[in-house]
Motif scaffolding. Structure first.
Motif, PDB file in Angstrom:
ATOM      1  N   HIS A  31      11.074  18.609 -49.569  1.00 33.24           N
ATOM      2  CA  HIS A  31      10.374  18.286 -50.823  1.00 33.24           C
ATOM      3  C   HIS A  31       8.901  18.108 -50.507  1.00 33.24           C
ATOM      4  O   HIS A  31       8.536  17.218 -49.735  1.00 33.24           O
ATOM      5  CB  HIS A  31      10.949  16.999 -51.428  1.00 33.24           C
ATOM      6  CG  HIS A  31      12.391  17.116 -51.785  1.00 33.24           C
ATOM      7  ND1 HIS A  31      12.826  17.538 -53.023  1.00 33.24           N
ATOM      8  CD2 HIS A  31      13.509  16.923 -51.047  1.00 33.24           C
ATOM      9  CE1 HIS A  31      14.148  17.585 -53.036  1.00 33.24           C
ATOM     10  NE2 HIS A  31      14.593  17.215 -51.844  1.00 33.24           N
ATOM     11  N   ARG A  33       6.526  18.024 -53.132  1.00 38.07           N
ATOM     12  CA  ARG A  33       5.840  17.447 -54.315  1.00 38.07           C
ATOM     13  C   ARG A  33       4.661  18.325 -54.732  1.00 38.07           C
ATOM     14  O   ARG A  33       4.644  19.509 -54.472  1.00 38.07           O
ATOM     15  CB  ARG A  33       5.407  15.996 -54.066  1.00 38.07           C
ATOM     16  CG  ARG A  33       6.486  15.085 -53.446  1.00 38.07           C
ATOM     17  CD  ARG A  33       7.787  15.039 -54.214  1.00 38.07           C
ATOM     18  NE  ARG A  33       8.681  13.996 -53.690  1.00 38.07           N
ATOM     19  CZ  ARG A  33       9.988  14.014 -53.820  1.00 38.07           C
ATOM     20  NH1 ARG A  33      10.604  15.015 -54.441  1.00 38.07           N
ATOM     21  NH2 ARG A  33      10.719  13.034 -53.335  1.00 38.07           N
ATOM     22  N   ASN A  57      12.395  20.618 -57.473  1.00 36.54           N
ATOM     23  CA  ASN A  57      12.602  19.516 -58.432  1.00 36.54           C
ATOM     24  C   ASN A  57      11.316  18.759 -58.743  1.00 36.54           C
ATOM     25  O   ASN A  57      11.226  17.556 -58.580  1.00 36.54           O
ATOM     26  CB  ASN A  57      13.715  18.565 -57.956  1.00 36.54           C
ATOM     27  CG  ASN A  57      13.396  17.870 -56.649  1.00 36.54           C
ATOM     28  OD1 ASN A  57      12.627  18.386 -55.831  1.00 36.54           O
ATOM     29  ND2 ASN A  57      13.967  16.706 -56.434  1.00 36.54           N
ATOM     30  N   THR A 122      20.795  13.543 -58.750  1.00 32.82           N
ATOM     31  CA  THR A 122      19.761  12.985 -57.867  1.00 32.82           C
ATOM     32  C   THR A 122      18.401  12.959 -58.560  1.00 32.82           C
ATOM     33  O   THR A 122      18.296  13.222 -59.758  1.00 32.82           O
ATOM     34  CB  THR A 122      19.722  13.790 -56.540  1.00 32.82           C
ATOM     35  OG1 THR A 122      18.836  13.146 -55.627  1.00 32.82           O
ATOM     36  CG2 THR A 122      19.267  15.223 -56.762  1.00 32.82           C
ATOM     37  N   HIS A 152      23.297  21.209 -54.238  1.00 31.49           N
ATOM     38  CA  HIS A 152      23.426  19.765 -54.058  1.00 31.49           C
ATOM     39  C   HIS A 152      24.886  19.453 -54.374  1.00 31.49           C
ATOM     40  O   HIS A 152      25.281  19.390 -55.532  1.00 31.49           O
ATOM     41  CB  HIS A 152      22.478  18.993 -54.986  1.00 31.49           C
ATOM     42  CG  HIS A 152      22.541  17.508 -54.746  1.00 31.49           C
ATOM     43  ND1 HIS A 152      21.509  16.799 -54.184  1.00 31.49           N
ATOM     44  CD2 HIS A 152      23.546  16.607 -54.947  1.00 31.49           C
ATOM     45  CE1 HIS A 152      21.876  15.529 -54.048  1.00 31.49           C
ATOM     46  NE2 HIS A 152      23.112  15.391 -54.516  1.00 31.49           N
ATOM     47  N   CYS A 234      19.043   7.384 -49.747  1.00 35.31           N
ATOM     48  CA  CYS A 234      18.857   8.798 -50.057  1.00 35.31           C
ATOM     49  C   CYS A 234      20.128   9.296 -50.727  1.00 35.31           C
ATOM     50  O   CYS A 234      21.138   8.591 -50.750  1.00 35.31           O
ATOM     51  CB  CYS A 234      18.608   9.589 -48.767  1.00 35.31           C
ATOM     52  SG  CYS A 234      19.996   9.496 -47.609  1.00 35.31           S
ATOM     53  N   LEU A 235      20.067  10.485 -51.270  1.00 37.77           N
ATOM     54  CA  LEU A 235      21.264  11.109 -51.847  1.00 37.77           C
ATOM     55  C   LEU A 235      21.458  12.490 -51.247  1.00 37.77           C
ATOM     56  O   LEU A 235      20.489  13.228 -51.142  1.00 37.77           O
ATOM     57  CB  LEU A 235      21.139  11.210 -53.373  1.00 37.77           C
ATOM     58  CG  LEU A 235      21.263   9.869 -54.105  1.00 37.77           C
ATOM     59  CD1 LEU A 235      20.893  10.021 -55.567  1.00 37.77           C
ATOM     60  CD2 LEU A 235      22.672   9.289 -53.959  1.00 37.77           C
ATOM     61  N   HIS A 267       8.348   9.417 -51.393  1.00 37.97           N
ATOM     62  CA  HIS A 267       8.122   8.668 -52.637  1.00 37.97           C
ATOM     63  C   HIS A 267       7.085   7.605 -52.331  1.00 37.97           C
ATOM     64  O   HIS A 267       7.053   7.062 -51.220  1.00 37.97           O
ATOM     65  CB  HIS A 267       9.411   7.972 -53.100  1.00 37.97           C
ATOM     66  CG  HIS A 267      10.453   8.903 -53.623  1.00 37.97           C
ATOM     67  ND1 HIS A 267      10.437   9.403 -54.908  1.00 37.97           N
ATOM     68  CD2 HIS A 267      11.538   9.444 -53.033  1.00 37.97           C
ATOM     69  CE1 HIS A 267      11.480  10.206 -55.082  1.00 37.97           C
ATOM     70  NE2 HIS A 267      12.167  10.255 -53.952  1.00 37.97           N
ATOM     71  N   ALA A 279      15.716   7.698 -54.691  1.00 35.01           N
ATOM     72  CA  ALA A 279      16.399   8.158 -53.476  1.00 35.01           C
ATOM     73  C   ALA A 279      15.466   9.078 -52.703  1.00 35.01           C
ATOM     74  O   ALA A 279      14.796   9.925 -53.291  1.00 35.01           O
ATOM     75  CB  ALA A 279      17.666   8.917 -53.860  1.00 35.01           C
ATOM     76  N   GLY A 280      15.434   8.952 -51.406  1.00 34.02           N
ATOM     77  CA  GLY A 280      14.642   9.872 -50.593  1.00 34.02           C
ATOM     78  C   GLY A 280      14.128   9.190 -49.343  1.00 34.02           C
ATOM     79  O   GLY A 280      13.667   8.053 -49.399  1.00 34.02           O
TER      80      GLY A 280
HETATM   81  O1  DOR Z   1      17.374  11.568 -51.324  1.00 35.99           O
HETATM   82  C1  DOR Z   1      17.054  12.514 -52.020  1.00 35.99           C
HETATM   83  N1  DOR Z   1      15.783  12.688 -52.483  1.00 35.99           N
HETATM   84  N2  DOR Z   1      17.991  13.387 -52.370  1.00 35.99           N
HETATM   85  C2  DOR Z   1      17.744  14.372 -53.238  1.00 35.99           C
HETATM   86  O2  DOR Z   1      18.647  15.101 -53.512  1.00 35.99           O
HETATM   87  C3  DOR Z   1      16.423  14.491 -53.899  1.00 35.99           C
HETATM   88  C4  DOR Z   1      15.371  13.894 -53.100  1.00 35.99           C
HETATM   89  C5  DOR Z   1      14.058  13.713 -53.850  1.00 35.99           C
HETATM   90  O3  DOR Z   1      13.597  14.658 -54.496  1.00 35.99           O
HETATM   91  O4  DOR Z   1      13.468  12.640 -53.745  1.00 35.99           O
END
Ligand code: DOR
Ligand code: ZN
Length: 362
Positions: A31, A33, A57, A122, A152, A234-235, A267, A279-280
């Motif tokens: 990711h 951003r 995303n 997520t 995912h 996290c996810l 994040h 999550a992250g």
């Molecule tokens: O932990 C995660 N963060 N899992 C995800 O699937 C998305 C990601 C995020 O974009 O922050």
């Protein structure tokens, strides 16, 4: 005296940790951003990885080929001067995605996967798919184009325990998807369970999986180690120790179905340290160093290059990278925080030590 000195020197040399030079690796799930936040994180990734599969995303999501190509230009503008770095773009699969969009993506040569988020699974997945039947025509187009579906793999059914969501996704969704579309290539992203490892090992060649550094390094105890640890959230969630060990075995197995995808997901500190945190986990600042630690501990360092630098490229039909990076056993301390746009982020291992260091960046 001289002889003793030489002997001692030889012994020191024998036990001096050898640097590890690898073909430049690729990160098949990251990711980045956008805007000033992107500018803060891209250099960490670009110093270590030659190519990265960029998650779509954003808000709004990267849902068309045109949006992906514009996003690619913004990423390239944030790459440190002189660094050869290739963002491999993805499209966010929504109920509005058309087979024609897949054709446009394929024709661009710059879009390498379509990302399937079950809606609500997520961060920023609200535009994802609620009913896969609505996108069957798009999945058929993927089958024809050869572009992989990056998945995912978690169900969102609130009846299902959050720690079981990956396992249930395999049973309820993935098996059917593989049968219904016998030509589709699927990457089960950031796998976390023994069941996922077994399923991918046993599955067809067109099924592969990425594994993150944080799922290799931690089990779910790390979420509650002396108190609630939002920076380990996290996810998919961290799982049991037996799951972590299965992931380590898969990553170090030399089986080309398992390859590197950090899921580094930055994040701002405030979005993590709050009553309903995002999550992250951010690992881009030390990604290869962390994987080296895992592989060393597993006695699998000779297989790190396959996992990090060759298997993913082969699955995505990309040529191997020509350049290299070098890692060494030179411990360093991770900063307590890192700049992130207007704020800061808390990196993985903040304030603590990383055993491996990067001595030759790309
Ligand atoms: O932990 C995660 N963060 N899992 C995800 O699937 C998305 C990601 C995020 O974009 O922050
Ligand atoms: Zn992700």
């Amino acid at each position: 005296m001289v002889a003793l000195g030489q002997c001692r020197q030889r012994r020191i040399l024998r036990f001096a940790p050898m640097p590890l030079t690898l073909r430049a690796p690729d990160d098949f799930h990251v990711h980045l951003r956008d805007g000033a936040e992107m500018a803060a994180v891209v250099p960490h990734t670009a110093l270590r990885f030659a190519r990265v599969l960029v998650m779509p995303n954003l808000q709004p999501p990267i849902a068309t080929a045109a949006q992906a190509l514009a996003y690619r230009e913004r990423i390239l503008a944030a790459v440190p001067r002189g660094t050869r770095f290739e963002p491999l773009m993805t499209l966010y699969l929504t109920a509005a995605t058309t087979p024609e969009e897949v054709q446009r993506a394929s024709a661009s040569g710059l879009i390498h996967a379509v990302k399937y988020y079950p809606a609500g699974a997520t961060t920023h997945s609200e535009h994802g798919v609620t009913d896969l039947r609505r996108v069957y025509r798009v999945l058929a187009a993927l089958e024809n184009s050869g572009i992989p579906l990056a998945v995912h793999g978690e169900v969102v059914d609130p009846e299902v325990d959050v720690f079981d969501r990956e396992r249930v996704f395999i049973e309820r969704v993935l098996i059917d998807l593989l049968e219904r579309f016998p030509g589709i290539k699927i990457v089960l992203e950031h796998i976390t369970t023994r069941e996922a490892v077994d399923f991918v090992f046993a599955g067809p060649e067109r099924l592969a999986a990425t594994i993150t550094a944080h799922h290799l390094l931690m089990n779910r105890n790390a979420l509650f180690d002396g108190g609630l640890r939002p920076h380990h959230y996290c996810l998919p969630l961290l799982k049991r120790e037996e799951d972590r060990q299965a992931l380590v075995r898969a990553a170090g197995s030399g089986n080309p179905k398992f390859f590197l995808g950090t899921d580094s997901a930055p994040h701002a500190r405030g979005a993590k340290e709050t009553s309903c945190g995002c999550a992250g986990i951010y690992t881009a600042h030390a990604a290869m160093e962390l994987y080296a630690e895992v592989f060393e501990e597993a006695g699998a360092l000779p297989r790190l290059e396959g996992f990090a630098s060759t298997f993913g490229a082969a699955f995505y039909d990309l040529p191997p990278n020509p350049d290299t990076i070098t890692l060494a056993r030179t411990p360093w301390r991770v900063p307590a925080s890192l700049p992130f746009g207007d704020g800061v982020l808390i990196p993985f291992r903040a304030g603590a030590e990383c055993r491996w260091g990067l001595v030759h960046e790309r």
